[in-house]
Design a protein around this motif. Structure first.
Motif, short mmCIF file in Angstrom:
data_model
loop_
_atom_site.label_atom_id
_atom_site.label_comp_id
_atom_site.label_asym_id
_atom_site.label_seq_id
_atom_site.Cartn_x
_atom_site.Cartn_y
_atom_site.Cartn_z
N ARG A 66 1.43 112.98 16.98
CA ARG A 66 0.17 113.70 16.73
C ARG A 66 -0.56 113.14 15.53
O ARG A 66 0.04 112.87 14.50
CB ARG A 66 0.46 115.17 16.51
CG ARG A 66 0.94 115.86 17.74
CD ARG A 66 1.19 117.32 17.46
NE ARG A 66 1.59 117.94 18.70
CZ ARG A 66 1.06 119.05 19.16
NH1 ARG A 66 0.14 119.66 18.48
NH2 ARG A 66 1.46 119.55 20.30
N LYS A 67 -1.83 112.98 15.70
CA LYS A 67 -2.67 112.53 14.61
C LYS A 67 -4.06 113.14 14.77
O LYS A 67 -4.43 113.57 15.84
CB LYS A 67 -2.77 111.01 14.57
CG LYS A 67 -3.41 110.40 15.78
CD LYS A 67 -3.46 108.89 15.65
CE LYS A 67 -4.19 108.30 16.84
NZ LYS A 67 -4.33 106.88 16.75
N TRP A 73 -12.15 113.19 10.87
CA TRP A 73 -12.18 112.72 9.47
C TRP A 73 -13.60 112.40 9.02
O TRP A 73 -13.97 112.68 7.88
CB TRP A 73 -11.29 111.48 9.30
CG TRP A 73 -9.84 111.79 9.37
CD1 TRP A 73 -8.96 111.40 10.34
CD2 TRP A 73 -9.07 112.55 8.43
NE1 TRP A 73 -7.71 111.88 10.07
CE2 TRP A 73 -7.74 112.58 8.90
CE3 TRP A 73 -9.38 113.22 7.25
CZ2 TRP A 73 -6.73 113.25 8.23
CZ3 TRP A 73 -8.36 113.88 6.58
CH2 TRP A 73 -7.06 113.90 7.06
N GLN A 124 -5.76 112.82 22.55
CA GLN A 124 -5.30 112.34 21.25
C GLN A 124 -3.83 112.61 21.02
O GLN A 124 -3.30 112.20 20.01
CB GLN A 124 -6.12 112.98 20.12
CG GLN A 124 -7.55 112.50 20.11
CD GLN A 124 -7.66 111.05 19.74
OE1 GLN A 124 -6.84 110.50 19.02
NE2 GLN A 124 -8.67 110.40 20.25
N TYR A 125 -3.18 113.35 21.90
CA TYR A 125 -1.78 113.72 21.65
C TYR A 125 -0.89 113.20 22.72
O TYR A 125 -1.19 113.11 23.83
CB TYR A 125 -1.65 115.23 21.53
CG TYR A 125 -2.49 115.79 20.43
CD1 TYR A 125 -2.21 115.46 19.11
CD2 TYR A 125 -3.57 116.59 20.69
CE1 TYR A 125 -2.97 115.95 18.09
CE2 TYR A 125 -4.33 117.09 19.66
CZ TYR A 125 -4.02 116.76 18.38
OH TYR A 125 -4.78 117.25 17.36
#
Length: 125
Positions: A66-67, A73, A124-125
């Motif tokens: 996970r990020k 950001w 994204q995961y």
């Protein structure tokens, strides 16, 4: 099912790309893909498809820990930047700059919204 090339020979497998039946003599083993192919052309195309899938997983972050996505950001950075400008202007002039405060709040909202949407999409995961 018989071999696509040898009508009289029993097929031992099916080509992983085109689905033709292949005998022991015609079948090409593809150890990196775990399957049989009927020709070098199918073997080459199957390895290209595997490479495309691996690159796609890297691009979308599938199968990685996970990020937080980059866009989250960026929105957080914009929110902090404009929020800092709002505080600076308040300290300098003595009254708040409402545009900077509202824009900073909107950036924080967008960062939370994009994080939530990317989490729900599963990319994204």
């Amino acid at each position: 099912m018989n071999c696509y090339l040898h009508d009289e020979t029993q097929a031992v497998g099916i080509c992983a790309l085109c689905g033709k039946g292949v005998c022991r003599d015609c079948g090409l083993d593809t150890p990196e893909i775990l399957g049989l192919t009927c020709s070098e052309a199918c073997k080459h195309e199957l390895s290209e498809l595997r490479e495309m899938n691996q690159r796609g997983k890297k691009i979308y972050g599938i199968g990685v820990p996970r990020k937080i996505p980059t866009i989250v950001w960026m929105w957080l950075l914009f929110g902090l930047l404009f929020g800092g400008f709002a505080v600076f202007q308040y300290l300098k002039k003595g009254y708040p700059e409402w545009f900077l405060i509202l824009f900073s709040g909107a950036c924080f909202f967008f960062s939370i919204f994009t994080w939530w949407r990317s989490r729900d999409s599963g990319l994204q995961y």
